[in-house]
Enzyme design. Structure first.
Site, PDB file in Angstrom:
ATOM      1  N   ARG A   1       0.965  -1.379  -0.036  1.00  0.00           N
ATOM      2  CA  ARG A   1       0.211   0.001  -0.244  1.00  0.00           C
ATOM      3  C   ARG A   1       0.916   1.069   0.013  1.00  0.00           C
ATOM      4  O   ARG A   1       2.408   1.304   0.345  1.00  0.00           O
ATOM      5  CB  ARG A   1      -0.944   0.135   0.740  1.00  0.00           C
ATOM      6  CG  ARG A   1      -0.230  -0.436   2.800  1.00  0.00           C
ATOM      7  CD  ARG A   1      -0.485   0.288   3.876  1.00  0.00           C
ATOM      8  NE  ARG A   1      -0.585   1.851   3.751  1.00  0.00           N
ATOM      9  CZ  ARG A   1       0.363   1.724   4.388  1.00  0.00           C
ATOM     10  NH1 ARG A   1       1.872   1.684   3.859  1.00  0.00           N
ATOM     11  NH2 ARG A   1       0.662   4.158   3.785  1.00  0.00           N
ATOM     12  N   GLY A   2       0.582   2.531   0.196  1.00  0.00           N
ATOM     13  CA  GLY A   2       0.813   3.781  -0.515  1.00  0.00           C
ATOM     14  C   GLY A   2       1.241   3.924  -1.882  1.00  0.00           C
ATOM     15  O   GLY A   2       1.367   2.676  -2.483  1.00  0.00           O
ATOM     16  N   ALA A   3       1.281   5.206  -2.332  1.00  0.00           N
ATOM     17  CA  ALA A   3       1.046   5.505  -3.669  1.00  0.00           C
ATOM     18  C   ALA A   3       2.031   4.710  -4.460  1.00  0.00           C
ATOM     19  O   ALA A   3       2.080   4.145  -5.422  1.00  0.00           O
ATOM     20  CB  ALA A   3       0.812   6.633  -3.807  1.00  0.00           C
TER      21      ALA A   3
ATOM     22  N   ARG B   1      -7.096  -0.630  -7.610  1.00  0.00           N
ATOM     23  CA  ARG B   1      -7.054   0.529  -6.386  1.00  0.00           C
ATOM     24  C   ARG B   1      -7.041   1.741  -7.596  1.00  0.00           C
ATOM     25  O   ARG B   1      -6.387   1.950  -7.793  1.00  0.00           O
ATOM     26  CB  ARG B   1      -6.057   0.259  -5.468  1.00  0.00           C
ATOM     27  CG  ARG B   1      -6.592  -0.737  -4.667  1.00  0.00           C
ATOM     28  CD  ARG B   1      -4.912  -0.429  -3.164  1.00  0.00           C
ATOM     29  NE  ARG B   1      -6.226   0.453  -2.291  1.00  0.00           N
ATOM     30  CZ  ARG B   1      -5.596   0.753  -1.450  1.00  0.00           C
ATOM     31  NH1 ARG B   1      -4.205   1.180  -1.144  1.00  0.00           N
ATOM     32  NH2 ARG B   1      -6.360   1.517  -0.658  1.00  0.00           N
TER      33      ARG B   1
ATOM     34  N   GLN C   1      -2.540   2.582   9.470  1.00  0.00           N
ATOM     35  CA  GLN C   1      -1.325   2.632   9.256  1.00  0.00           C
ATOM     36  C   GLN C   1      -0.654   3.791  10.167  1.00  0.00           C
ATOM     37  O   GLN C   1       0.742   3.622   9.594  1.00  0.00           O
ATOM     38  CB  GLN C   1      -1.294   3.178   7.426  1.00  0.00           C
ATOM     39  CG  GLN C   1      -2.188   2.348   6.535  1.00  0.00           C
ATOM     40  CD  GLN C   1      -3.981   2.458   6.278  1.00  0.00           C
ATOM     41  OE1 GLN C   1      -4.697   2.842   7.830  1.00  0.00           O
ATOM     42  NE2 GLN C   1      -4.135   2.862   5.361  1.00  0.00           N
TER      43      GLN C   1
ATOM     44  N   ASP D   1      -2.007  10.672  -2.625  1.00  0.00           N
ATOM     45  CA  ASP D   1      -2.576   9.283  -3.410  1.00  0.00           C
ATOM     46  C   ASP D   1      -2.186   9.895  -5.117  1.00  0.00           C
ATOM     47  O   ASP D   1      -2.377   9.465  -6.281  1.00  0.00           O
ATOM     48  CB  ASP D   1      -3.281   8.505  -3.053  1.00  0.00           C
ATOM     49  CG  ASP D   1      -3.225   7.580  -1.542  1.00  0.00           C
ATOM     50  OD1 ASP D   1      -3.117   8.502  -0.360  1.00  0.00           O
ATOM     51  OD2 ASP D   1      -2.981   6.569  -1.945  1.00  0.00           O
TER      52      ASP D   1
ATOM     53  N   ASN E   1      -5.793  12.390  -0.477  1.00  0.00           N
ATOM     54  CA  ASN E   1      -5.324  11.212   0.399  1.00  0.00           C
ATOM     55  C   ASN E   1      -5.856  10.599   1.471  1.00  0.00           C
ATOM     56  O   ASN E   1      -6.632  10.796   1.562  1.00  0.00           O
ATOM     57  CB  ASN E   1      -4.216  12.014   1.159  1.00  0.00           C
ATOM     58  CG  ASN E   1      -2.914  11.178   2.350  1.00  0.00           C
ATOM     59  OD1 ASN E   1      -2.211  10.830   1.354  1.00  0.00           O
ATOM     60  ND2 ASN E   1      -2.749  11.626   3.227  1.00  0.00           N
ATOM     61  N   LYS E   2      -5.155  10.307   2.551  1.00  0.00           N
ATOM     62  CA  LYS E   2      -5.857   8.832   3.548  1.00  0.00           C
ATOM     63  C   LYS E   2      -6.737   9.552   3.807  1.00  0.00           C
ATOM     64  O   LYS E   2      -6.806  11.253   4.321  1.00  0.00           O
ATOM     65  CB  LYS E   2      -4.572   8.308   4.322  1.00  0.00           C
ATOM     66  CG  LYS E   2      -5.740   7.817   5.314  1.00  0.00           C
ATOM     67  CD  LYS E   2      -6.129   6.206   4.606  1.00  0.00           C
ATOM     68  CE  LYS E   2      -5.812   5.256   3.982  1.00  0.00           C
ATOM     69  NZ  LYS E   2      -6.572   4.622   3.306  1.00  0.00           N
TER      70      LYS E   2
HETATM   71  O1  MRU Z   1      -5.365   3.186   1.983  1.00  0.00           O
HETATM   72  P1  MRU Z   1      -3.120   2.977   1.736  1.00  0.00           P
HETATM   73  O2  MRU Z   1      -2.948   3.095   3.513  1.00  0.00           O
HETATM   74  O3  MRU Z   1      -2.608   2.980   0.565  1.00  0.00           O
HETATM   75  O4  MRU Z   1      -3.930   4.765   1.903  1.00  0.00           O
HETATM   76  C1  MRU Z   1      -1.532   5.457   1.728  1.00  0.00           C
HETATM   77  C2  MRU Z   1      -1.677   7.089   1.433  1.00  0.00           C
HETATM   78  O5  MRU Z   1      -3.064   8.035   1.580  1.00  0.00           O
HETATM   79  C3  MRU Z   1      -0.326   7.602   1.869  1.00  0.00           C
HETATM   80  O6  MRU Z   1      -0.999   8.961   2.553  1.00  0.00           O
HETATM   81  C4  MRU Z   1      -0.351   8.485   0.854  1.00  0.00           C
HETATM   82  O7  MRU Z   1      -0.545   7.142  -0.626  1.00  0.00           O
HETATM   83  C5  MRU Z   1       1.326   8.109   0.226  1.00  0.00           C
HETATM   84  S1  MRU Z   1       2.802   7.875   0.841  1.00  0.00           S
HETATM   85  C6  MRU Z   1       3.776   7.832  -0.015  1.00  0.00           C
END
Ligand code: MRU
Length: 345
Positions: A44-46, A85, A189, A230, A240-241
């Site tokens: 996970r994470g962009a 996703r 997270q 994201d 973002n999250k």
């Molecule tokens: O659902 P996730 O855990 O993939 O969400 C991640 C985030 O929202 C992060 O802040 C974003 O992807 C940046 S990661 C460098």
């Protein structure tokens, strides 16, 4: 420990659903397994999703060769991977970087995918340096009290991190006076992953309930909020999250800098503004349960948007691997007609 790695000609992921209790890796040999790992947030994470997606095209080619797939079947599976996703643009972006090379053969695809991984790793150090320089220029060379949301560290990238890379860079300069870590409901997270990374790095931090953040910002306990992204629309609106926009609102009211740190690949020139960003809707069980136990009444329904959009007017600056965009000063990530660069250009 790398979130995404290419080891012995196979894709290896660190299963982030088990952290911090258990450190376990998954070797991925099929597109179905990779899509499943992406959807359940094992990876996970962009930027990490981008790296996994790019290497996933090699997984698809290997699976196609093993199973005798037609080219059409292989390309269909790559398309499923590309959209596993929807919100983090890096996944589709990275697949689009390597997919045109499929005709040139596995070695060409693998080389480009590994270049994406390496570019992210080096780019994150650049983000860290630029973000730290910007914060010091604005707030002075003193120990800053920072707040962050979700996880944007090594686990969310090819290494080092974006927003957490800025925190790490400041910590290396001895300029961190503590990090407030939003727990980041519903999948934690922040408390599971960011706190784990900060503890490993020896950076002082405190985990807070998401609901505590606005009060801490308004109460003068935070010098700057640094988050990842994201997808950043051309006008600077930032997905973002979920929970991020509340932080930005509190920062705007309190006059606290709200900084978005992300690689250029997170900027989506094709999304003119936040209204064009698809927000992933996740299973309601993630909010109705806690640690696998139902906490909401059986009759209750859940609503679980995984991300929110922070309007550009609430963003102070966007820090990328190439530049700092002074959003509050009127700069926008994409000037009209500008084309985004490809890796290697
Ligand atoms: O659902 P996730 O855990 O993939 O969400 C991640 C985030 O929202 C992060 O802040 C974003 O992807 C940046 S990661 C460098």
């Amino acid at each position: 420990m790398e979130a995404v790695a290419w080891v012995d000609e196979r894709l290896r992921l660190l299963d982030q659903t088990l952290l911090p209790q258990e450190v376990r890796v998954i070797d991925v040999d099929t597109v179905d397994d990779l899509v499943g790992a992406i959807r359940r947030l094992a990876v996970r994470g962009a930027p990490a999703l981008g790296a996994a997606g790019a290497l996933g095209v090699v997984v698809a080619m290997d699976e196609a060769a093993r199973e005798g797939w037609t080219d059409q079947r292989r390309d269909e599976r790559i398309a499923v991977l590309r959209s596993a996703r929807p919100t983090a643009v890096n996944l589709a972006w990275a697949v689009d970087q390597v997919a045109p090379l499929v005709a040139a053969g596995r070695a060409a695809v693998l080389a480009r995918a590994l270049a994406i991984l390496e570019a992210d790793r080096t780019g994150n150090h650049e983000i860290g340096r630029r973000g730290a320089d910007w914060l010091v220029a604005r707030l002075g060379a003193r120990r800053l009290r920072l707040l962050t949301h979700c996880n944007t560290g090594s686990l969310a990238t090819a290494g080092w991190g974006t927003a957490l890379g800025v925190v790490r860079e400041l910590a290396e300069r001895d300029l961190v006076g503590g990090v407030i870590v939003d727990e980041t409901r519903p999948l934690l997270q922040g408390s599971r992953l960011t706190a784990w990374e900060l503890a490993q790095a020896g950076i002082e931090h405190a985990v807070v309930a998401d609901g505590a953040a606005a009060g801490l910002i308004l109460g003068g306990h935070v010098d700057a909020v640094v988050v990842g992204a994201d997808r950043i629309a051309a006008n600077g609106d930032t997905a973002n999250k979920v929970g991020t926009v509340g932080l930005a609102l509190a920062c705007a009211d309190a006059g606290v800098a709200f900084v978005v740190a992300a690689p250029e690949s997170t900027i989506d020139a094709a999304s003119p503004d936040g209204a064009h960003i698809e927000i992933e809707a996740r299973d309601e069980d993630e909010v109705l349960t806690f640690a696998g136990i139902r906490v909401a009444p059986a009759a209750s329904r859940g609503l679980n948007p995984a991300f929110d959009v922070t309007p550009a007017r609430l963003v102070t600056a966007i820090v990328t691997d190439r530049r700092v965009i002074d959003v509050a000063g009127g700069d926008r990530p994409v000037a009209s007609g500008e084309r985004m660069r490809q890796v290697g250009e």
